[in-house]
Design a protein around this motif. Structure first.
Motif, PDB file in Angstrom:
ATOM      1  N   ARG A 170       0.839  -1.199   0.000  1.00  0.00           N
ATOM      2  CA  ARG A 170       0.000   0.000   0.000  1.00  0.00           C
ATOM      3  C   ARG A 170       0.870   1.243   0.000  1.00  0.00           C
ATOM      4  O   ARG A 170       1.931   1.265   0.595  1.00  0.00           O
ATOM      5  CB  ARG A 170      -0.870   0.063   1.271  1.00  0.00           C
ATOM      6  CG  ARG A 170      -1.830  -1.079   1.420  1.00  0.00           C
ATOM      7  CD  ARG A 170      -2.683  -0.861   2.675  1.00  0.00           C
ATOM      8  NE  ARG A 170      -3.636  -1.937   2.844  1.00  0.00           N
ATOM      9  CZ  ARG A 170      -3.388  -3.043   3.525  1.00  0.00           C
ATOM     10  NH1 ARG A 170      -2.231  -3.238   4.117  1.00  0.00           N
ATOM     11  NH2 ARG A 170      -4.319  -3.980   3.620  1.00  0.00           N
ATOM     12  N   ALA A 195     -11.900   4.019   8.148  1.00  0.00           N
ATOM     13  CA  ALA A 195     -13.113   3.230   8.343  1.00  0.00           C
ATOM     14  C   ALA A 195     -12.930   1.949   7.538  1.00  0.00           C
ATOM     15  O   ALA A 195     -12.239   1.937   6.522  1.00  0.00           O
ATOM     16  CB  ALA A 195     -14.336   4.002   7.852  1.00  0.00           C
ATOM     17  N   GLU A 196     -13.532   0.866   8.014  1.00  0.00           N
ATOM     18  CA  GLU A 196     -13.352  -0.405   7.338  1.00  0.00           C
ATOM     19  C   GLU A 196     -14.224  -0.436   6.086  1.00  0.00           C
ATOM     20  O   GLU A 196     -15.387  -0.055   6.112  1.00  0.00           O
ATOM     21  CB  GLU A 196     -13.711  -1.543   8.292  1.00  0.00           C
ATOM     22  CG  GLU A 196     -13.019  -2.835   7.912  1.00  0.00           C
ATOM     23  CD  GLU A 196     -12.926  -3.807   9.078  1.00  0.00           C
ATOM     24  OE1 GLU A 196     -12.536  -3.378  10.187  1.00  0.00           O
ATOM     25  OE2 GLU A 196     -13.242  -4.992   8.862  1.00  0.00           O
ATOM     26  N   ASN A 197     -13.641  -0.886   4.982  1.00  0.00           N
ATOM     27  CA  ASN A 197     -14.397  -1.015   3.741  1.00  0.00           C
ATOM     28  C   ASN A 197     -15.260  -2.271   3.772  1.00  0.00           C
ATOM     29  O   ASN A 197     -15.006  -3.182   4.552  1.00  0.00           O
ATOM     30  CB  ASN A 197     -13.428  -1.079   2.552  1.00  0.00           C
ATOM     31  CG  ASN A 197     -13.088   0.304   2.031  1.00  0.00           C
ATOM     32  OD1 ASN A 197     -13.925   1.201   2.077  1.00  0.00           O
ATOM     33  ND2 ASN A 197     -11.865   0.479   1.554  1.00  0.00           N
ATOM     34  N   LYS A 220      -5.942  -6.956   8.653  1.00  0.00           N
ATOM     35  CA  LYS A 220      -7.066  -6.828   9.568  1.00  0.00           C
ATOM     36  C   LYS A 220      -6.935  -7.948  10.595  1.00  0.00           C
ATOM     37  O   LYS A 220      -6.740  -9.116  10.228  1.00  0.00           O
ATOM     38  CB  LYS A 220      -8.392  -6.970   8.810  1.00  0.00           C
ATOM     39  CG  LYS A 220      -8.723  -5.762   7.968  1.00  0.00           C
ATOM     40  CD  LYS A 220     -10.160  -5.774   7.485  1.00  0.00           C
ATOM     41  CE  LYS A 220     -10.353  -6.736   6.344  1.00  0.00           C
ATOM     42  NZ  LYS A 220     -11.641  -6.514   5.644  1.00  0.00           N
ATOM     43  N   ASP A 253     -16.433  -5.884   2.993  1.00  0.00           N
ATOM     44  CA  ASP A 253     -15.645  -7.073   2.660  1.00  0.00           C
ATOM     45  C   ASP A 253     -16.393  -7.808   1.546  1.00  0.00           C
ATOM     46  O   ASP A 253     -17.306  -8.590   1.796  1.00  0.00           O
ATOM     47  CB  ASP A 253     -15.488  -7.937   3.908  1.00  0.00           C
ATOM     48  CG  ASP A 253     -14.518  -9.083   3.688  1.00  0.00           C
ATOM     49  OD1 ASP A 253     -14.433  -9.585   2.535  1.00  0.00           O
ATOM     50  OD2 ASP A 253     -13.846  -9.473   4.642  1.00  0.00           O
ATOM     51  N   LYS A 256     -13.501 -16.239   5.383  1.00  0.00           N
ATOM     52  CA  LYS A 256     -14.371 -15.581   4.410  1.00  0.00           C
ATOM     53  C   LYS A 256     -15.537 -16.467   3.992  1.00  0.00           C
ATOM     54  O   LYS A 256     -16.572 -15.958   3.563  1.00  0.00           O
ATOM     55  CB  LYS A 256     -13.575 -15.208   3.148  1.00  0.00           C
ATOM     56  CG  LYS A 256     -12.355 -14.358   3.407  1.00  0.00           C
ATOM     57  CD  LYS A 256     -12.701 -12.966   3.881  1.00  0.00           C
ATOM     58  CE  LYS A 256     -11.430 -12.123   3.981  1.00  0.00           C
ATOM     59  NZ  LYS A 256     -11.700 -10.757   4.444  1.00  0.00           N
ATOM     60  N   ASP A 300      -8.529  -2.464   2.396  1.00  0.00           N
ATOM     61  CA  ASP A 300      -9.273  -2.859   3.601  1.00  0.00           C
ATOM     62  C   ASP A 300      -9.933  -1.658   4.256  1.00  0.00           C
ATOM     63  O   ASP A 300     -10.982  -1.777   4.872  1.00  0.00           O
ATOM     64  CB  ASP A 300      -8.318  -3.497   4.619  1.00  0.00           C
ATOM     65  CG  ASP A 300      -7.823  -4.867   4.171  1.00  0.00           C
ATOM     66  OD1 ASP A 300      -8.604  -5.582   3.515  1.00  0.00           O
ATOM     67  OD2 ASP A 300      -6.661  -5.213   4.466  1.00  0.00           O
ATOM     68  N   TRP A 301      -9.256  -0.502   4.140  1.00  0.00           N
ATOM     69  CA  TRP A 301      -9.730   0.689   4.832  1.00  0.00           C
ATOM     70  C   TRP A 301      -9.858   1.858   3.885  1.00  0.00           C
ATOM     71  O   TRP A 301      -9.104   1.983   2.933  1.00  0.00           O
ATOM     72  CB  TRP A 301      -8.727   1.064   5.944  1.00  0.00           C
ATOM     73  CG  TRP A 301      -8.512  -0.033   6.928  1.00  0.00           C
ATOM     74  CD1 TRP A 301      -9.362  -0.429   7.930  1.00  0.00           C
ATOM     75  CD2 TRP A 301      -7.361  -0.904   7.037  1.00  0.00           C
ATOM     76  NE1 TRP A 301      -8.825  -1.480   8.629  1.00  0.00           N
ATOM     77  CE2 TRP A 301      -7.596  -1.793   8.108  1.00  0.00           C
ATOM     78  CE3 TRP A 301      -6.166  -1.008   6.337  1.00  0.00           C
ATOM     79  CZ2 TRP A 301      -6.676  -2.778   8.491  1.00  0.00           C
ATOM     80  CZ3 TRP A 301      -5.244  -1.986   6.721  1.00  0.00           C
ATOM     81  CH2 TRP A 301      -5.504  -2.856   7.779  1.00  0.00           C
ATOM     82  N   LEU A 330      -8.634  -0.299  13.926  1.00  0.00           N
ATOM     83  CA  LEU A 330      -8.157   0.299  12.686  1.00  0.00           C
ATOM     84  C   LEU A 330      -6.705   0.714  12.845  1.00  0.00           C
ATOM     85  O   LEU A 330      -6.260   1.045  13.943  1.00  0.00           O
ATOM     86  CB  LEU A 330      -9.026   1.509  12.339  1.00  0.00           C
ATOM     87  CG  LEU A 330     -10.504   1.160  12.140  1.00  0.00           C
ATOM     88  CD1 LEU A 330     -11.352   2.416  12.101  1.00  0.00           C
ATOM     89  CD2 LEU A 330     -10.696   0.363  10.859  1.00  0.00           C
TER      90      LEU A 330
END
Lengths: 229, 229
Positions: free
Chosen positions: A35, B132-134, A120, B136, B173, B107-108, A126
């Protein structure tokens, strides 16, 4: 353009014998191995400026972040990723007669960049990114005590109050000119083929018409040639 | 390949009549109008998979972030920028017989993204990014109560303990397969032409040889055709 191509090939043109540094493109600041933080800069304007200076006979050192457009032929290309790398590359190519800082350099880097991919952890907590200020390349070159380029040109990408912000930026950085533009999403300039520039000099603000990035580059290169003459 | 091109042109091939969703590329999460957080994903593997599925006769919906490589011809392309946009696009193209989630989704996202460009205020103080969490996407499609694709394939880009992390990811998942790869900088896989995949299924882990991304895609597409048969 044909005249200039011939002049460049013959090693003539108004910038013959001049060395000009151009920075271009975005920088990428790593967060972890997968990232990064980037700027929306295609590198199109900086690349066009390097090509226009080359066409006027200059020897061009082109320090470029990871841009969308390929670097121009016939210039010395120094590719970099981060702002810190760009600062080092700029120092390595000085001295120069003029320096044009068209890159969109990240103001901040991530101070706590991770060596492994951040994951995560299922706790719903976070990550926190801590920032550190990047070297201010434009200010440091503008304020060089020895070996300062005769002409230092900065860029200002603004989303509001363009002329006021750019004029303040010129004074704060100590550069000679600021090429300011409005990169609000509505203008289509960021990533587009055209630019609408306000040139800030010691004499005030000059509003240029909306031109292609190539025409903007040519006009700026001619002004640089005049200023160095 | 010639046989498959002919089969595709004739509308035959083992995936004839099947609808497959493929996501690909990075997502870009805005910080302000000129800055964003990105993932290092060229989109090369996802694009190759979409092309390979098309070559086997599938109707392919291709949801892609801003990738370096152009999307394949002959598929329905839905371009997106952010993870939230990708989630909406995925929902809009379901139902599908199979779904391959090859995108590197953030992820965020930045919860306090700014409408205007963040500026250094001269105080030396640094910005704070809140996350903030995106959504999934892989988990939500894997766990659909109604209309779940028969085969849901996730990807895991790992930098260490690849098989263990990918096996845990598959269970967490609820997807059918995980295509795992080691994206450590030393491997040259991220952004490169080759891939070295471990396929995690209900039967355990299968290590594939290092292959071009095209060969990896073809092998995966053939396995998908088998699984849907």
């Amino acid at each position: 353009e044909i005249v200039e191509a011939v002049e460049a090939a013959l090693g003539t043109g108004p910038l013959k014998g001049r060395h000009v540094l151009v920075t271009s493109g975005p920088t990428h600041e790593p967060i972890d191995p997968v990232r990064y933080i980037a700027n929306r800069s295609s590198g199109a304007q900086g690349t066009a400026i390097a090509a226009a200076l080359r066409d006027l006979g200059a020897r061009v050192s082109f320090v470029t972040g990871p841009a969308d457009v390929p670097p121009p032929a016939g210039v010395e290309v120094i590719p970099v990723q981060t702002a810190q790398e760009m600062a080092e590359a700029v120092n390595s190519v000085l001295p120069a007669d003029a320096a044009v800082f068209a890159a969109a350099v990240a103001d901040w880097r991530v101070a706590n960049a991770a060596g492994q991919k951040m994951k995560k952890d299922g706790s719903g907590s976070l990550p926190t990114l801590e920032f550190a200020e990047n070297p201010d390349i434009l200010a440091s070159v503008s304020q060089l005590q020895a070996g300062r380029p005769k002409l230092v040109v900065g860029f200002a990408a603004e989303t509001h109050d363009v002329e006021r912000h750019a004029t303040e930026k010129r004074a704060r950085k100590g550069c000679d000119w600021i090429v300011a533009n409005d990169v609000s999403p509505g203008t289509g300039i960021m990533g587009g083929a055209e630019n609408a520039v306000t040139l800030i000099t010691a004499n005030g603000a000059e509003t240029w018409p909306r031109l292609t990035k190539h025409e903007t580059a040519r006009r700026l290169a001619l002004r640089i040639a005049e200023a160095l003459d």
